[in-house]
Write a protein that holds these residues in place. Sequence first.
Motif, PDB file in Angstrom:
ATOM      1  N   CYS A 144       0.843  -1.217   0.000  1.00  0.00           N
ATOM      2  CA  CYS A 144       0.000   0.000   0.000  1.00  0.00           C
ATOM      3  C   CYS A 144       0.868   1.253   0.000  1.00  0.00           C
ATOM      4  CB  CYS A 144      -0.910   0.022   1.227  1.00  0.00           C
ATOM      5  SG  CYS A 144      -2.091  -1.318   1.254  1.00  0.00           S
ATOM      6  N   ARG A 145       1.958   1.225   0.778  1.00  0.00           N
ATOM      7  CA  ARG A 145       2.845   2.409   0.849  1.00  0.00           C
ATOM      8  C   ARG A 145       3.535   2.677  -0.479  1.00  0.00           C
ATOM      9  NH1 ARG A 145       4.510   0.389   5.700  1.00  0.00           N
ATOM     10  NH2 ARG A 145       6.358  -0.554   4.775  1.00  0.00           N
ATOM     11  N   GLU A 146       3.960   1.606  -1.132  1.00  0.00           N
ATOM     12  CA  GLU A 146       4.867   1.796  -2.267  1.00  0.00           C
ATOM     13  C   GLU A 146       4.205   1.785  -3.653  1.00  0.00           C
ATOM     14  OE1 GLU A 146       8.576  -0.391  -1.838  1.00  0.00           O
ATOM     15  OE2 GLU A 146       8.156  -0.501   0.311  1.00  0.00           O
ATOM     16  N   LEU A 147       2.980   1.282  -3.720  1.00  0.00           N
ATOM     17  CA  LEU A 147       2.341   1.240  -5.044  1.00  0.00           C
ATOM     18  C   LEU A 147       1.684   2.590  -5.364  1.00  0.00           C
ATOM     19  CD1 LEU A 147       2.798  -1.548  -6.168  1.00  0.00           C
ATOM     20  CD2 LEU A 147       0.338  -1.889  -6.231  1.00  0.00           C
ATOM     21  N   PRO A 148       1.818   3.064  -6.592  1.00  0.00           N
ATOM     22  CA  PRO A 148       1.229   4.369  -6.925  1.00  0.00           C
ATOM     23  C   PRO A 148      -0.274   4.293  -7.230  1.00  0.00           C
ATOM     24  CG  PRO A 148       2.432   3.487  -8.797  1.00  0.00           C
ATOM     25  CD  PRO A 148       2.586   2.488  -7.704  1.00  0.00           C
ATOM     26  N   VAL A 149      -0.854   3.094  -7.170  1.00  0.00           N
ATOM     27  CA  VAL A 149      -2.287   2.947  -7.497  1.00  0.00           C
ATOM     28  C   VAL A 149      -3.037   2.404  -6.271  1.00  0.00           C
ATOM     29  CG1 VAL A 149      -1.850   2.502  -9.953  1.00  0.00           C
ATOM     30  CG2 VAL A 149      -1.956   0.576  -8.354  1.00  0.00           C
ATOM     31  N   PRO A 150      -4.384   2.518  -6.259  1.00  0.00           N
ATOM     32  CA  PRO A 150      -5.158   1.990  -5.131  1.00  0.00           C
ATOM     33  C   PRO A 150      -4.946   0.478  -4.946  1.00  0.00           C
ATOM     34  CG  PRO A 150      -6.541   3.383  -6.520  1.00  0.00           C
ATOM     35  CD  PRO A 150      -5.250   3.197  -7.256  1.00  0.00           C
ATOM     36  N   VAL A 151      -4.942   0.047  -3.683  1.00  0.00           N
ATOM     37  CA  VAL A 151      -4.821  -1.381  -3.367  1.00  0.00           C
ATOM     38  C   VAL A 151      -6.103  -1.814  -2.647  1.00  0.00           C
ATOM     39  CG1 VAL A 151      -3.514  -3.135  -2.098  1.00  0.00           C
ATOM     40  CG2 VAL A 151      -2.306  -1.223  -3.194  1.00  0.00           C
ATOM     41  N   ILE A 152      -6.774  -2.792  -3.228  1.00  0.00           N
ATOM     42  CA  ILE A 152      -8.056  -3.256  -2.692  1.00  0.00           C
ATOM     43  C   ILE A 152      -7.874  -4.677  -2.175  1.00  0.00           C
ATOM     44  CG2 ILE A 152     -10.457  -3.865  -3.344  1.00  0.00           C
ATOM     45  CD1 ILE A 152      -8.806  -1.440  -5.555  1.00  0.00           C
TER      46      ILE A 152
END
Length: 340
Positions: free
Chosen positions: A180-188
């Motif tokens: 969640c911290r490192e991805l530039p897109v939403p994490v579901i």
Amino acid sequence: MTNEKRKNEHLRISLHEPVDFSGVSTGLDRYSFIHQALPEINLKDIKLSVKLFGKNLAAPIVISPMVGGIKYAVRINRNLALAAQSLGLAMGIGSERCLIESPSSAKTYKVRDLAPDILLFANLGAIQLNYGFTVKDCRKAVELIEADALILHMNPLQEALQPEGNTNFAGLLNKIAAVCRELPVPVIIKEVGCGISAEAARKLVEAGITGIDVAGAGGTCWSEIERLRSTGEPEKRIASHFANWGIPTADSLVMVRKAALKLPVIASGGIRTGIDAAKAIALGADAVGIAAPLLKAADESAETVEAYLKEVIEVLRIAMFCIGAPKVSDLKGTPFIYQF
Ligand SMILES: Cc1cc2nc3c(=O)[nH]c(=O)nc-3n(C[C@H](O)[C@H](O)[C@H](O)COP(=O)(O)O)c2cc1C
């Protein structure tokens, strides 16, 4: 057993055997709307459009993630993607574990050329983060299919019932937080048919997830799919004990909504009709997800998928009319639903 063989078996069983829960319902059947004889709106003014994870959808409907990595997936994903693009809906791709492990399978996952405008979800099992996958792989899963967001699915029961299952779920939360911290897109975060509890939702919200898909019990039953897949009698018997396991979709939705007040929540698991969709949204969902019925439709054609979804949308529209809710946000806050 290879990943590919397992996926082919899941697909064959889901298409041709009865795999819905038989002893547990979604719980949506316990709710009814209070019909409004005086809705004071014009049916043609009902607006189903919503914004989800930064993209506009013509109706609050997601084609839930199912296939990828096998030859058969090309046709299924193609038909699902064409319908999603035509109707302006969202779509998830099945687990991209194969794609990360063997990039030559890319054509079984890629649908952006057919659906340039849709909200598209990449998909990986969160458990893979305990079996060598890294944040970099999650990023790859998104980039390789040009997705807008990543779904990480949680499936402890399914893994436990597979002879080749990955069952070390210890310490996953910190790894999900890093994604969640490192991805530039939403994490579901999404289940696959056993639902998400209030406790799990609270921890996941703290970990920084962007949304939850409850994928509760009442629709496709994975213990049943694994039971039908097993060849040994003891394995079949063990799986059968879990035939009724899971949090019904409606109950999971109500729990998750309270635990994640501000996050987008998708209700899935046994959503079959526009009435199911209307009830789920009235109970707090921002959108609904549908899987198994669309798999069967996609096995026929894109037109069959489209026809199924058009019916869901039309029924949802009329249900909103009959409770006087002109917009999806009005349906979400409606006082006209009760539990009996
Ligand atoms: C054949 C098949 C394959 C699936 N594969 C995935 C997957 O790779 N990733 C995932 O998150 N969910 C997967 N699911 C679960 C669905 O997305 C959904 O959560 C579940 O089937 C419940 O919805 P339903 O009752 O509408 O089928 C799969 C479902 C089916 C039927």
